[in-house]
Design a protein around this motif. Structure first.
Motif, PDB file in Angstrom:
ATOM      1  N   LEU A   4       0.821  -1.212   0.000  1.00 22.04           N
ATOM      2  CA  LEU A   4       0.000   0.000   0.000  1.00 22.04           C
ATOM      3  C   LEU A   4       0.853   1.259   0.000  1.00 22.04           C
ATOM      4  O   LEU A   4       0.577   2.196  -0.742  1.00 22.04           O
ATOM      5  CB  LEU A   4      -0.941   0.008   1.195  1.00 22.04           C
ATOM      6  CG  LEU A   4      -2.232  -0.772   1.014  1.00 22.04           C
ATOM      7  CD1 LEU A   4      -3.025  -0.788   2.300  1.00 22.04           C
ATOM      8  CD2 LEU A   4      -3.065  -0.202  -0.107  1.00 22.04           C
ATOM      9  N   VAL A   5       1.881   1.291   0.827  1.00 22.29           N
ATOM     10  CA  VAL A   5       2.749   2.479   0.875  1.00 22.29           C
ATOM     11  C   VAL A   5       3.387   2.692  -0.487  1.00 22.29           C
ATOM     12  O   VAL A   5       3.381   3.801  -1.029  1.00 22.29           O
ATOM     13  CB  VAL A   5       3.820   2.341   1.978  1.00 22.29           C
ATOM     14  CG1 VAL A   5       4.825   3.474   1.894  1.00 22.29           C
ATOM     15  CG2 VAL A   5       3.171   2.306   3.348  1.00 22.29           C
ATOM     16  N   ARG A   6       3.918   1.629  -1.057  1.00 17.29           N
ATOM     17  CA  ARG A   6       4.574   1.721  -2.362  1.00 17.29           C
ATOM     18  C   ARG A   6       3.609   2.248  -3.418  1.00 17.29           C
ATOM     19  O   ARG A   6       3.933   3.189  -4.158  1.00 17.29           O
ATOM     20  CB  ARG A   6       5.097   0.334  -2.740  1.00 17.29           C
ATOM     21  CG  ARG A   6       5.685   0.267  -4.120  1.00 17.29           C
ATOM     22  CD  ARG A   6       6.123  -1.125  -4.465  1.00 17.29           C
ATOM     23  NE  ARG A   6       4.927  -1.934  -4.737  1.00 17.29           N
ATOM     24  CZ  ARG A   6       4.904  -3.239  -4.685  1.00 17.29           C
ATOM     25  NH1 ARG A   6       5.970  -3.926  -4.336  1.00 17.29           N
ATOM     26  NH2 ARG A   6       3.809  -3.903  -4.972  1.00 17.29           N
ATOM     27  N   GLU A   7       2.434   1.653  -3.469  1.00 16.61           N
ATOM     28  CA  GLU A   7       1.456   2.055  -4.479  1.00 16.61           C
ATOM     29  C   GLU A   7       0.971   3.482  -4.264  1.00 16.61           C
ATOM     30  O   GLU A   7       0.811   4.243  -5.224  1.00 16.61           O
ATOM     31  CB  GLU A   7       0.271   1.094  -4.470  1.00 16.61           C
ATOM     32  CG  GLU A   7       0.623  -0.274  -4.997  1.00 16.61           C
ATOM     33  CD  GLU A   7      -0.501  -1.283  -4.856  1.00 16.61           C
ATOM     34  OE1 GLU A   7      -1.576  -0.933  -4.293  1.00 16.61           O
ATOM     35  OE2 GLU A   7      -0.308  -2.418  -5.293  1.00 16.61           O
ATOM     36  N   ARG A   8       0.747   3.839  -3.032  1.00 19.48           N
ATOM     37  CA  ARG A   8       0.240   5.190  -2.754  1.00 19.48           C
ATOM     38  C   ARG A   8       1.287   6.248  -3.071  1.00 19.48           C
ATOM     39  O   ARG A   8       0.963   7.295  -3.617  1.00 19.48           O
ATOM     40  CB  ARG A   8      -0.246   5.293  -1.312  1.00 19.48           C
ATOM     41  CG  ARG A   8      -1.453   4.379  -1.099  1.00 19.48           C
ATOM     42  CD  ARG A   8      -2.567   5.058  -0.391  1.00 19.48           C
ATOM     43  NE  ARG A   8      -3.791   4.298  -0.553  1.00 19.48           N
ATOM     44  CZ  ARG A   8      -4.605   3.998   0.435  1.00 19.48           C
ATOM     45  NH1 ARG A   8      -4.337   4.396   1.659  1.00 19.48           N
ATOM     46  NH2 ARG A   8      -5.713   3.331   0.202  1.00 19.48           N
ATOM     47  N   LEU A   9       2.544   5.987  -2.721  1.00 13.95           N
ATOM     48  CA  LEU A   9       3.595   6.957  -3.035  1.00 13.95           C
ATOM     49  C   LEU A   9       3.699   7.170  -4.538  1.00 13.95           C
ATOM     50  O   LEU A   9       3.764   8.313  -5.010  1.00 13.95           O
ATOM     51  CB  LEU A   9       4.943   6.503  -2.475  1.00 13.95           C
ATOM     52  CG  LEU A   9       5.130   6.640  -0.973  1.00 13.95           C
ATOM     53  CD1 LEU A   9       6.440   5.990  -0.544  1.00 13.95           C
ATOM     54  CD2 LEU A   9       5.099   8.106  -0.554  1.00 13.95           C
ATOM     55  N   ARG A  10       3.710   6.092  -5.280  1.00 14.07           N
ATOM     56  CA  ARG A  10       3.819   6.195  -6.741  1.00 14.07           C
ATOM     57  C   ARG A  10       2.612   6.941  -7.313  1.00 14.07           C
ATOM     58  O   ARG A  10       2.757   7.837  -8.154  1.00 14.07           O
ATOM     59  CB  ARG A  10       3.945   4.804  -7.350  1.00 14.07           C
ATOM     60  CG  ARG A  10       4.202   4.835  -8.853  1.00 14.07           C
ATOM     61  CD  ARG A  10       4.439   3.456  -9.425  1.00 14.07           C
ATOM     62  NE  ARG A  10       5.672   2.925  -8.854  1.00 14.07           N
ATOM     63  CZ  ARG A  10       5.804   1.685  -8.393  1.00 14.07           C
ATOM     64  NH1 ARG A  10       4.797   0.850  -8.418  1.00 14.07           N
ATOM     65  NH2 ARG A  10       6.956   1.275  -7.911  1.00 14.07           N
ATOM     66  N   GLU A  11       1.428   6.571  -6.854  1.00 18.71           N
ATOM     67  CA  GLU A  11       0.201   7.207  -7.338  1.00 18.71           C
ATOM     68  C   GLU A  11       0.187   8.706  -7.035  1.00 18.71           C
ATOM     69  O   GLU A  11      -0.109   9.519  -7.908  1.00 18.71           O
ATOM     70  CB  GLU A  11      -0.995   6.523  -6.671  1.00 18.71           C
ATOM     71  CG  GLU A  11      -2.323   7.183  -6.900  1.00 18.71           C
ATOM     72  CD  GLU A  11      -3.407   6.556  -6.015  1.00 18.71           C
ATOM     73  OE1 GLU A  11      -4.089   7.319  -5.308  1.00 18.71           O
ATOM     74  OE2 GLU A  11      -3.534   5.317  -6.023  1.00 18.71           O
ATOM     75  N   LEU A  12       0.514   9.073  -5.806  1.00 14.96           N
ATOM     76  CA  LEU A  12       0.502  10.487  -5.412  1.00 14.96           C
ATOM     77  C   LEU A  12       1.545  11.285  -6.186  1.00 14.96           C
ATOM     78  O   LEU A  12       1.280  12.407  -6.624  1.00 14.96           O
ATOM     79  CB  LEU A  12       0.747  10.604  -3.905  1.00 14.96           C
ATOM     80  CG  LEU A  12      -0.394  10.107  -3.017  1.00 14.96           C
ATOM     81  CD1 LEU A  12       0.096   9.914  -1.585  1.00 14.96           C
ATOM     82  CD2 LEU A  12      -1.574  11.052  -3.076  1.00 14.96           C
TER      83      LEU A  12
END
Length: 70
Positions: A4-12
């Motif tokens: 989740l952290v990885r995906e959210r950082l990339r998305e943001l």
């Protein structure tokens, strides 16, 4: 949680049209360290997580996947 952290950082970051270098510089870390966060090879500590959440204008709970509310 790492996913989740990885995906959210990339998305943001992509939403803001920023490079990894720009984000890393703004929060005061090396680009290589930020890249580890997006790859899921490492998790940010609490202080850096706060800085990242502030940088992207989201809550810490959202960043780490505890909430869907930004």
């Amino acid at each position: 949680m790492e996913i989740l952290v990885r995906e959210r950082l990339r998305e943001l970051r992509r939403e803001e049209c920023e490079t990894q270098v720009q984000v890393a510089s703004d929060v005061g870390i090396l680009e290589q360290q930020y890249q580890k966060y997006e790859r899921g090879a490492s998790l940010p500590g609490l202080e850096i997580a706060w800085k990242l959440a502030d940088h992207f204008g989201v809550s810490l709970d959202y960043l780490v996947g505890r909430s869907e509310e930004r």
